[in-house]
Design an enzyme around this catalytic site. Structure first.
Site, PDB file in Angstrom:
ATOM      1  N   TYR A  41     -42.741  34.025 -14.780  1.00  0.00           N
ATOM      2  CA  TYR A  41     -43.545  32.591 -15.193  1.00  0.00           C
ATOM      3  C   TYR A  41     -43.739  32.660 -16.935  1.00  0.00           C
ATOM      4  O   TYR A  41     -42.767  33.269 -17.446  1.00  0.00           O
ATOM      5  CB  TYR A  41     -44.841  32.331 -14.370  1.00  0.00           C
ATOM      6  CG  TYR A  41     -45.265  30.979 -14.621  1.00  0.00           C
ATOM      7  CD1 TYR A  41     -44.612  29.885 -14.250  1.00  0.00           C
ATOM      8  CD2 TYR A  41     -46.722  30.597 -15.145  1.00  0.00           C
ATOM      9  CE1 TYR A  41     -44.800  28.705 -14.336  1.00  0.00           C
ATOM     10  CE2 TYR A  41     -47.261  29.191 -15.303  1.00  0.00           C
ATOM     11  CZ  TYR A  41     -46.192  28.456 -14.727  1.00  0.00           C
ATOM     12  OH  TYR A  41     -46.611  27.045 -15.017  1.00  0.00           O
ATOM     13  N   LYS A  96     -34.421  22.157  11.972  1.00  0.00           N
ATOM     14  CA  LYS A  96     -33.121  21.750  11.198  1.00  0.00           C
ATOM     15  C   LYS A  96     -33.106  22.786   9.999  1.00  0.00           C
ATOM     16  O   LYS A  96     -32.069  23.500   9.831  1.00  0.00           O
ATOM     17  CB  LYS A  96     -32.721  20.369  10.689  1.00  0.00           C
ATOM     18  CG  LYS A  96     -31.450  20.218  10.691  1.00  0.00           C
ATOM     19  CD  LYS A  96     -30.742  20.212  11.926  1.00  0.00           C
ATOM     20  CE  LYS A  96     -29.358  19.756  11.855  1.00  0.00           C
ATOM     21  NZ  LYS A  96     -28.856  18.311  11.690  1.00  0.00           N
ATOM     22  N   GLU A 138     -30.497  12.662   8.683  1.00  0.00           N
ATOM     23  CA  GLU A 138     -30.656  13.242  10.233  1.00  0.00           C
ATOM     24  C   GLU A 138     -31.703  12.048  10.890  1.00  0.00           C
ATOM     25  O   GLU A 138     -32.606  11.473   9.966  1.00  0.00           O
ATOM     26  CB  GLU A 138     -31.534  14.327   9.819  1.00  0.00           C
ATOM     27  CG  GLU A 138     -31.714  15.039  11.616  1.00  0.00           C
ATOM     28  CD  GLU A 138     -30.630  15.734  11.825  1.00  0.00           C
ATOM     29  OE1 GLU A 138     -30.537  16.179  13.105  1.00  0.00           O
ATOM     30  OE2 GLU A 138     -29.773  16.096  11.246  1.00  0.00           O
ATOM     31  N   ASP A 139     -31.391  11.565  11.941  1.00  0.00           N
ATOM     32  CA  ASP A 139     -32.105  10.704  12.720  1.00  0.00           C
ATOM     33  C   ASP A 139     -32.669   9.570  12.205  1.00  0.00           C
ATOM     34  O   ASP A 139     -33.503   9.028  11.880  1.00  0.00           O
ATOM     35  CB  ASP A 139     -33.296  11.721  13.123  1.00  0.00           C
ATOM     36  CG  ASP A 139     -33.165  12.841  14.322  1.00  0.00           C
ATOM     37  OD1 ASP A 139     -32.062  12.751  14.783  1.00  0.00           O
ATOM     38  OD2 ASP A 139     -34.047  13.448  14.319  1.00  0.00           O
ATOM     39  N   ASP A 164     -26.001  13.428  12.713  1.00  0.00           N
ATOM     40  CA  ASP A 164     -25.936  12.978  14.016  1.00  0.00           C
ATOM     41  C   ASP A 164     -24.596  12.260  14.407  1.00  0.00           C
ATOM     42  O   ASP A 164     -24.147  12.171  15.523  1.00  0.00           O
ATOM     43  CB  ASP A 164     -27.052  11.639  14.169  1.00  0.00           C
ATOM     44  CG  ASP A 164     -28.367  12.436  13.854  1.00  0.00           C
ATOM     45  OD1 ASP A 164     -28.833  13.031  14.745  1.00  0.00           O
ATOM     46  OD2 ASP A 164     -29.092  12.307  13.000  1.00  0.00           O
ATOM     47  N   ALA A 197     -21.988   3.081  21.310  1.00  0.00           N
ATOM     48  CA  ALA A 197     -21.468   3.027  19.940  1.00  0.00           C
ATOM     49  C   ALA A 197     -22.468   2.931  18.807  1.00  0.00           C
ATOM     50  O   ALA A 197     -22.343   2.257  17.790  1.00  0.00           O
ATOM     51  CB  ALA A 197     -20.764   1.443  20.014  1.00  0.00           C
ATOM     52  N   ALA A 199     -24.456   5.899  16.245  1.00  0.00           N
ATOM     53  CA  ALA A 199     -24.079   6.809  15.188  1.00  0.00           C
ATOM     54  C   ALA A 199     -22.925   8.074  15.740  1.00  0.00           C
ATOM     55  O   ALA A 199     -21.738   8.126  15.111  1.00  0.00           O
ATOM     56  CB  ALA A 199     -25.217   7.649  14.499  1.00  0.00           C
ATOM     57  N   ALA A 200     -23.601   8.467  16.789  1.00  0.00           N
ATOM     58  CA  ALA A 200     -22.420   9.580  17.238  1.00  0.00           C
ATOM     59  C   ALA A 200     -21.243   9.094  18.058  1.00  0.00           C
ATOM     60  O   ALA A 200     -20.024   9.809  17.755  1.00  0.00           O
ATOM     61  CB  ALA A 200     -23.256  10.519  18.261  1.00  0.00           C
ATOM     62  N   ASN A 289     -29.481  13.556  26.318  1.00  0.00           N
ATOM     63  CA  ASN A 289     -30.633  14.364  26.515  1.00  0.00           C
ATOM     64  C   ASN A 289     -32.101  13.664  26.485  1.00  0.00           C
ATOM     65  O   ASN A 289     -32.142  12.614  25.984  1.00  0.00           O
ATOM     66  CB  ASN A 289     -30.661  15.532  25.307  1.00  0.00           C
ATOM     67  CG  ASN A 289     -30.019  16.831  25.546  1.00  0.00           C
ATOM     68  OD1 ASN A 289     -30.135  17.335  26.676  1.00  0.00           O
ATOM     69  ND2 ASN A 289     -29.435  17.174  24.393  1.00  0.00           N
TER      70      ASN A 289
END
Length: 389
Positions: A41, A96, A138-139, A164, A197, A199-200, A289
């Protein structure tokens, strides 16, 4: 077929495993005395800050930012829970980040944002750019996720990927290659049905077509996507133009008749009678899932190869096989983008690890296989260098 009894996890186990969060900051150099403090520092740090101010490229050497992945979500499409908001999504993003560290040795920071506005998310990431070296989206709900990823890629000079979409697609392609190797079949011989149909599903359709799959038929909640169908958004209009070469109409029953591969990514169900109409020796990836589109034991009556998204059945399609190595390889290569070529290389690397011991119940490696992330990283790094050569 199920190993569920050997992997029982109680609610107490889950909550105790998340208490206090799943992340902490490690300090790699000890601060034990005044000299250490002066280096870490003030006053020593001022020398480094002045040097970076004079030559910004030095930030790559003297800060951690270029090796940090920002895991970014607005909480609008979390797992199978839907739009639960930023705060409720944070445990997922922390998880994640923990996987990035555990599997690829990358530091990672979860960033959950209290906005669903694409403009605001892009602006936030542009302003935060000095603090990270890559972005894992994500998501985030479809169809906004497509626009958001495209715009973040355009706005930032660092690797960006919506996991995803592309993490799922990479592992699905690797698993399909494994299944075909087991059955002695070729990619260009297949008619693949993708239910979902979002994202994945969209990303899977694109990577499979890039990999040479003969024909892809896509379905959403209203049935087969085809040109001229009412109510298609821009993404689905593009899919209608690029898929369903046979011109099929109708629903899942119509799509499955004579199909070689079923990939479920929608949470819908498939009946035993529908499955029985598929081509002999069908391949079934029931990936929803926690409840697959059809129980694996039922699917196995008709399909030689069955995969799910669950860990308590063989052939788990798990994104952790892809994203840690993809980002590590992209960062090691100094890549500014994660290209289609890099994604195909990642899928091939996963398949090559599995190829050492292929079996109908082992078409992809275990999610915990320590060989996978280094293999994916090396393949992605090489693909990035080949592209820039």
């Amino acid at each position: 077929m199920s190993n569920e009894a050997n992997n029982q996890v109680t609610d107490e186990d889950v909550f105790s495993g998340h208490e206090g969060g799943k992340l902490s900051v490690e300090v790699p150099r000890q601060i034990a005395n005044q000299r250490d403090l002066s280096i870490a520092y003030t006053p020593g740090v001022a020398k480094v800050s002045r040097a970076i101010a004079a030559e910004p490229a030095l930030a790559e050497r003297y800060t951690w930012a270029h090796r940090v992945v920002a895991v970014v979500s607005d909480g609008s499409a979390v797992l199978g829970l839907g739009d639960i908001g930023a705060s409720a999504s944070l445990p997922v993003m922390e998880g994640k980040s923990a996987l990035f560290r555990s599997f690829a040795g990358l530091n990672s920071i979860p960033l959950v944002l209290n906005t669903n506005d694409v403009d605001e998310i892009v602006e936030t990431l542009v302003r935060l750019r000095p603090s990270f070296g890559a972005v894992n989206l994500e998501d985030i709900s479809a169809p906004r996720c497509f626009e958001l990823e495209e715009r973040v890629i355009e706005a930032l000079d660092c690797p960006v990927m919506h996991d995803d979409q592309h993490g799922t697609a990479i592992v699905v392609l690797a698993a399909l290659r494994g299944a075909l190797a087991v059955e002695g079949r070729e990619m260009n011989q297949l008619r693949v049905v993708i239910s979902g149909a979002g994202a994945a599903g969209v990303a899977c359709a694109r990577i499979l077509r890039n990999a040479g799959v003969g024909e892809v038929t896509m379905l959403d909640s209203k049935g087969i996507i085809h040109p001229g169908r009412a109510g298609l958004n821009a993404i689905k209009e593009q899919l209608a133009a690029e898929t369903n070469a046979s011109g099929l109409r109708g629903g899942l029953e119509d799509a499955l008749a004579g199909a070689d591969v079923f990939i479920g990514l929608s949470g819908s169900t498939i009946t035993e009678a529908e499955l029985a109409t598929m081509h002999s020796g069908a391949i079934v990836f029931a990936l929803s899932n926690p409840d697959p589109e059809i129980h694996p034991e039922v699917a196995a009556r008709y399909a030689r190869v069955v995969a799910t998204g669950r860990s308590d059945f063989p052939n788990q399609i798990n994104n952790v096989l892809a994203f840690p190595g993809v980002f590590r390889g992209a960062l090691d290569a100094g890549a500014r983008k994660i290209s289609d070529r890099m994604k195909l290389a990642a899928a091939d690397a996963i398949f090559q690890v599995a190829a050492e011991d292929l079996h109908p119940e082992r078409i992809v490696p275990s999610a915990l296989d320590p060989r996978v992330a280094p293999a994916v990283s090396a393949a992605v790094e090489k693909a990035a260098h080949d592209e820039s050569a």
